[in-house]
Write an enzyme that holds these catalytic residues in place. Structure first.
Site, short mmCIF file in Angstrom:
data_model
loop_
_atom_site.label_atom_id
_atom_site.label_comp_id
_atom_site.label_asym_id
_atom_site.label_seq_id
_atom_site.Cartn_x
_atom_site.Cartn_y
_atom_site.Cartn_z
N ALA A 3 0.86 -1.19 0.00
CA ALA A 3 0.00 0.00 0.00
C ALA A 3 0.89 1.24 0.00
CB ALA A 3 -0.95 -0.03 1.19
N ILE A 53 -9.27 3.74 20.10
CA ILE A 53 -9.80 4.37 18.88
C ILE A 53 -11.19 4.94 19.13
CG2 ILE A 53 -10.57 3.90 16.50
CD1 ILE A 53 -8.25 1.91 16.26
N HIS A 80 9.70 26.71 35.12
CA HIS A 80 8.43 27.26 35.58
C HIS A 80 7.92 28.26 34.57
CE1 HIS A 80 5.37 28.69 38.34
NE2 HIS A 80 5.75 29.94 38.06
N CYS A 95 0.19 3.35 10.80
CA CYS A 95 0.47 4.49 11.67
C CYS A 95 0.42 5.81 10.92
CB CYS A 95 1.84 4.29 12.30
SG CYS A 95 2.42 5.71 13.20
N LYS A 131 -4.30 11.97 15.00
CA LYS A 131 -3.91 13.12 15.83
C LYS A 131 -4.18 14.44 15.11
CE LYS A 131 -3.52 10.12 18.22
NZ LYS A 131 -3.58 8.66 18.02
N ALA A 135 -14.84 -0.10 16.68
CA ALA A 135 -13.45 0.01 17.17
C ALA A 135 -13.30 -0.94 18.35
CB ALA A 135 -13.17 1.45 17.58
N ASP A 154 2.93 -5.00 15.10
CA ASP A 154 1.59 -5.51 15.43
C ASP A 154 1.43 -6.99 15.10
OD1 ASP A 154 1.10 -2.89 16.07
OD2 ASP A 154 -0.64 -2.63 14.78
P1 FAD Z 1 1.67 -1.41 10.07
O1 FAD Z 1 1.85 0.03 10.39
O2 FAD Z 1 0.29 -1.94 10.02
O3 FAD Z 1 2.38 -1.64 8.67
C1 FAD Z 1 2.31 -2.85 7.99
C2 FAD Z 1 2.51 -2.57 6.53
O4 FAD Z 1 2.69 -3.82 5.87
C3 FAD Z 1 1.31 -1.91 5.85
O5 FAD Z 1 1.74 -0.75 5.18
C4 FAD Z 1 0.79 -2.95 4.86
O6 FAD Z 1 0.29 -2.39 3.66
C5 FAD Z 1 2.06 -3.75 4.62
N1 FAD Z 1 1.80 -5.13 4.19
C6 FAD Z 1 1.06 -6.06 4.83
N2 FAD Z 1 1.09 -7.22 4.19
C7 FAD Z 1 1.90 -7.03 3.11
C8 FAD Z 1 2.33 -7.88 2.06
N3 FAD Z 1 1.95 -9.14 1.97
N4 FAD Z 1 3.12 -7.35 1.11
C9 FAD Z 1 3.50 -6.05 1.15
N5 FAD Z 1 3.13 -5.21 2.13
C10 FAD Z 1 2.34 -5.70 3.10
N6 FAD Z 1 0.09 3.65 17.82
C11 FAD Z 1 0.77 4.54 18.56
O7 FAD Z 1 1.85 4.19 19.07
N7 FAD Z 1 0.30 5.79 18.78
C12 FAD Z 1 -0.87 6.22 18.26
O8 FAD Z 1 -1.26 7.37 18.46
C13 FAD Z 1 -1.62 5.32 17.47
N8 FAD Z 1 -2.78 5.70 16.92
C14 FAD Z 1 -3.46 4.82 16.12
C15 FAD Z 1 -4.66 5.24 15.57
C16 FAD Z 1 -5.38 4.38 14.77
C17 FAD Z 1 -6.69 4.85 14.17
C18 FAD Z 1 -4.87 3.08 14.49
C19 FAD Z 1 -5.64 2.15 13.59
C20 FAD Z 1 -3.68 2.65 15.05
C21 FAD Z 1 -2.96 3.53 15.87
N9 FAD Z 1 -1.77 3.14 16.47
C22 FAD Z 1 -1.09 4.02 17.26
C23 FAD Z 1 -1.20 1.80 16.26
C24 FAD Z 1 -0.08 1.85 15.19
O9 FAD Z 1 -0.62 2.36 13.98
C25 FAD Z 1 0.49 0.47 14.97
O10 FAD Z 1 0.92 -0.07 16.19
C26 FAD Z 1 1.67 0.51 14.02
O11 FAD Z 1 1.31 1.06 12.76
C27 FAD Z 1 2.23 -0.89 13.81
O12 FAD Z 1 3.30 -0.85 12.92
P2 FAD Z 1 3.69 -2.12 12.04
O13 FAD Z 1 4.91 -1.72 11.29
O14 FAD Z 1 3.75 -3.32 12.88
O15 FAD Z 1 2.46 -2.35 11.06
P1 NAD Z 2 -8.87 -1.36 22.15
O1 NAD Z 2 -8.46 -2.71 22.53
O2 NAD Z 2 -8.11 -0.19 22.66
O3 NAD Z 2 -10.39 -1.13 22.58
C1 NAD Z 2 -11.43 -1.97 22.17
C2 NAD Z 2 -12.59 -1.76 23.12
O4 NAD Z 2 -13.72 -2.40 22.57
C3 NAD Z 2 -12.37 -2.36 24.50
O5 NAD Z 2 -12.73 -1.42 25.49
C4 NAD Z 2 -13.28 -3.58 24.51
O6 NAD Z 2 -13.77 -3.89 25.80
C5 NAD Z 2 -14.39 -3.12 23.59
N1 NAD Z 2 -15.14 -4.18 22.93
C6 NAD Z 2 -14.65 -5.32 22.38
N2 NAD Z 2 -15.65 -6.03 21.79
C7 NAD Z 2 -16.79 -5.31 21.96
C8 NAD Z 2 -18.14 -5.48 21.56
N3 NAD Z 2 -18.51 -6.55 20.86
N4 NAD Z 2 -19.03 -4.55 21.93
C9 NAD Z 2 -18.66 -3.45 22.62
N5 NAD Z 2 -17.39 -3.22 23.02
C10 NAD Z 2 -16.46 -4.13 22.69
O7 NAD Z 2 -8.93 -1.38 20.54
P2 NAD Z 2 -9.06 -0.22 19.48
O8 NAD Z 2 -9.58 1.02 20.12
O9 NAD Z 2 -9.78 -0.79 18.33
O10 NAD Z 2 -7.56 0.04 19.06
C11 NAD Z 2 -6.80 -1.03 18.48
C12 NAD Z 2 -5.35 -0.89 18.82
O11 NAD Z 2 -4.78 0.18 18.08
C13 NAD Z 2 -5.07 -0.55 20.27
O12 NAD Z 2 -5.03 -1.69 21.07
C14 NAD Z 2 -3.74 0.11 20.18
O13 NAD Z 2 -2.78 -0.89 20.20
C15 NAD Z 2 -3.76 0.80 18.84
N6 NAD Z 2 -4.07 2.25 19.01
C16 NAD Z 2 -3.23 3.01 19.76
C17 NAD Z 2 -3.50 4.36 19.92
C18 NAD Z 2 -2.57 5.19 20.74
O14 NAD Z 2 -1.47 4.72 21.04
N7 NAD Z 2 -2.94 6.40 21.12
C19 NAD Z 2 -4.61 4.94 19.32
C20 NAD Z 2 -5.44 4.13 18.56
C21 NAD Z 2 -5.15 2.78 18.41
#
Ligand code: FAD
Ligand code: NAD
Length: 462
Positions: free
Chosen positions: A37, A186, A441, A43, A52, A269, A311
């Site tokens: 992608a 989320i 401060h 991220c 953010k 979420a 992840d």
């Molecule tokens: P990813 O970022 O998921 O990257 C994996 C990559 O592999 C993707 O680009 C995908 O296209 C590629 N890929 C997969 N399979 C293949 C394949 N077969 N061939 C080629 N490419 C492939 N974490 C934080 O620490 N702080 C936050 O504020 C935060 N906010 C978040 C908000 C949201 C809405 C979400 C969904 C997640 C958030 N996270 C946050 C979690 C964070 O995004 C993930 O922990 C992080 O991106 C994991 O990194 P990664 O490299 O393991 O995987």
């Molecule tokens: P989460 O695990 O943080 O929260 C999921 C919530 O859904 C929990 O409170 C759970 O009890 C609830 N839940 C589960 N099944 C349910 C159901 N059937 N009905 C109602 N509630 C239910 O997961 P998320 O918010 O989807 O985020 C996924 C992951 O992405 C996080 O665990 C985190 O690792 C990453 N993330 C990190 C950040 C950050 O670092 N600021 C921000 C967004 C996402």
């Protein structure tokens, strides 16, 4: 078929994969990275960064509207309106700039980037499907960094009004009413942002409190803020499905009573799962930890020279963990001695107010002989000047030698304290080290010093 070889082949260009590739190339390892992608992964493209950005834009809009409704600060705003298409364009601009930055860094370091989807043939061979057709890449080391994907609710797949965080981060229009399933990271980060953008928001959580995985005392100011913002919260509820006309979410509480929440969009979420299907991972027959790839303290999988980070390897699914793992794997492949031994991995939830947890909470440390103390932001000058007196900083330390084992905070801007918290724990600081450091401060950081002073029984400002 085009065939070539490399030393390190990385599957996935997210924080785990791209940092590993960058560091390996810096250390002279011939490196190829395959991304299907966009560079930056979840991220950068549909996760941390866009969320953010949206949270910030929503906060600005909400401030303008609140000032418009009469402000204690004396600010008068005649009317505030929102062009959501422009907000999304602004957010996309930040994402494009950062993704382009990752491409430039990889290019500069000499990483070969292949755009296409990788399919594993065996532990040393990967087939990539790109615009020019299939090619085969042989490697000495294979790093799996394919990340995770959103979990769907049974009977309510993503599509139409049912959206994941990805769609929620790029709305072409705003719904009037949004139902959010899941009050975790989320659900609350985006639920609060949508509310601040003017949407009526209802949150449904299966457990008995919001952010159930977090320390309860820390989440109380978040619950109060949800009430203040006018977000409906339905705790201990399960989702039954969409209403007959698709414009409501049917939920059931613990007593078996059913309610329909009017909603023209439903954000699901309820967690994320390692992406383990559809790219030949199963052919390696790796040992697993549930749905995550099992790794040891060097991010080695059960197959020699096959590594995994981020992840794909399970919790905590955080970008900074993935990056640190990626850098470590690169250094190991380059011949350095490394092991995964972080003293703590910070976790930050960007709600209002923000929540930070690093290391042990008092509950985690209950078995050990620890002391803990908290300092309220209501007694911190900077917090008052920011009109944000809610929340506190808390420290946990061993009684015997005062070594700090945990920090927690909840409050406006508290996310920025994560660096000080992590450093003090990683460096083995004692309460006296933090208490004896001159903190500028007026800053929120003074609450960190005061928490340490209070744990020593000599707080000054409370
Ligand atoms: P990813 O970022 O998921 O990257 C994996 C990559 O592999 C993707 O680009 C995908 O296209 C590629 N890929 C997969 N399979 C293949 C394949 N077969 N061939 C080629 N490419 C492939 N974490 C934080 O620490 N702080 C936050 O504020 C935060 N906010 C978040 C908000 C949201 C809405 C979400 C969904 C997640 C958030 N996270 C946050 C979690 C964070 O995004 C993930 O922990 C992080 O991106 C994991 O990194 P990664 O490299 O393991 O995987
Ligand atoms: P989460 O695990 O943080 O929260 C999921 C919530 O859904 C929990 O409170 C759970 O009890 C609830 N839940 C589960 N099944 C349910 C159901 N059937 N009905 C109602 N509630 C239910 O997961 P998320 O918010 O989807 O985020 C996924 C992951 O992405 C996080 O665990 C985190 O690792 C990453 N993330 C990190 C950040 C950050 O670092 N600021 C921000 C967004 C996402």
């Amino acid at each position: 078929m085009n065939k070539r070889s490399t030393t390190l082949l990385v599957i996935g260009g997210g924080p785990g994969g791209y940092v590993a590739a960058l560091r390996a190339a810096q250390l002279g390892v011939a490196t190829t990275l395959v991304e299907g992608a966009r560079l930056g992964g979840t991220c950068l493209n549909v996760g941390c960064i866009p969320s953010k950005a949206l949270i910030h834009a929503a906060g600005e809009f909400d401030s303008a509207r609140r000032h418009g409704a009469g402000s204690a600060l004396g600010i008068r705003v005649s009317s505030a309106s929102l062009d959501i298409a422009q907000t999304v364009r602004w957010k996309d601009g930040i994402v494009a700039r950062l993704s382009g930055g990752v491409a430039a860094l990889l290019r500069k370091a000499g990483v070969e980037v292949v755009e296409g989807w990788a399919k594993i043939v065996d532990g040393k061979t990967v087939e990539v499907q790109d615009a020019n057709g299939p090619s085969r890449i042989a490697c000495e080391h294979l790093l799996l960094a394919a990340g995770s994907r959103s979990v769907e609710l049974p009977g309510m797949p993503f599509g139409g009004p049912v959206i994941s965080s990805t769609e929620a981060l790029s709305p072409s229009s705003l719904p009037r009413r949004l139902a959010v399933v899941g009050a975790g990271y989320i659900g609350l980060e985006l639920g609060i942002a949508y509310r601040k953008l003017g949407v009526e928001v209802a949150v449904v959580e299966a457990m008995e409190r919001v952010l159930p995985a977090w320390d309860e005392e820390l989440t109380k100011p978040v619950s109060a803020s949800l009430r203040r913002l006018g977000i409906e919260v339905h705790l201990g509820c399960t989702v039954q499905g969409l209403g007959a006309c698709g414009d409501a979410l049917r939920i059931r509480n613990a007593r078996g009573e059913e309610t329909e929440l009017p909603a023209d969009r439903v954000l699901v979420a309820v967690g994320r799962r390692p992406r383990i299907e559809g790219w030949g991972l199963e052919t390696l027959m790796l040992e697993m930890d549930g749905r995550a790839v099992r790794i040891d303290d060097r991010c080695r999988t059960s197959m020699r020279n096959v590594w995994a980070v981020g992840d794909l390897t399970g919790e905590p699914m955080l970008a900074h963990r993935a990056m640190a793992q990626g850098a470590m794997v690169a250094e190991l492949i380059a011949g350095k001695r490394r092991r995964w031994t972080p003293a703590a991995i910070p976790a930050v939830c960007f709600t209002e107010p923000e929540v930070v947890v690093v290391g042990q909470t008092p509950e985690d440390a209950a078995q050990a002989d620890c002391i803990h103390a908290h300092f309220p932001f209501a007694a911190n000058g900077r917090a008052l000047t920011l009109d944000a007196p809610e929340g506190f900083v808390r420290v946990v330390a061993q009684r015997e030698d005062h070594r700090i084992v945990g920090w927690q905070a909840v409050g406006h801007g508290a996310s920025e304290l994560a660096a000080a918290f992590s450093q003090s724990i990683e460096m083995g600081a004692c309460l006296e080290d933090v208490a004896g450091t001159i903190h500028a401060h007026p800053t929120l950081g003074e609450a960190v010093q005061e928490a340490a002073l209070r744990a020593l029984g000599r707080a000054l400002h409370v």
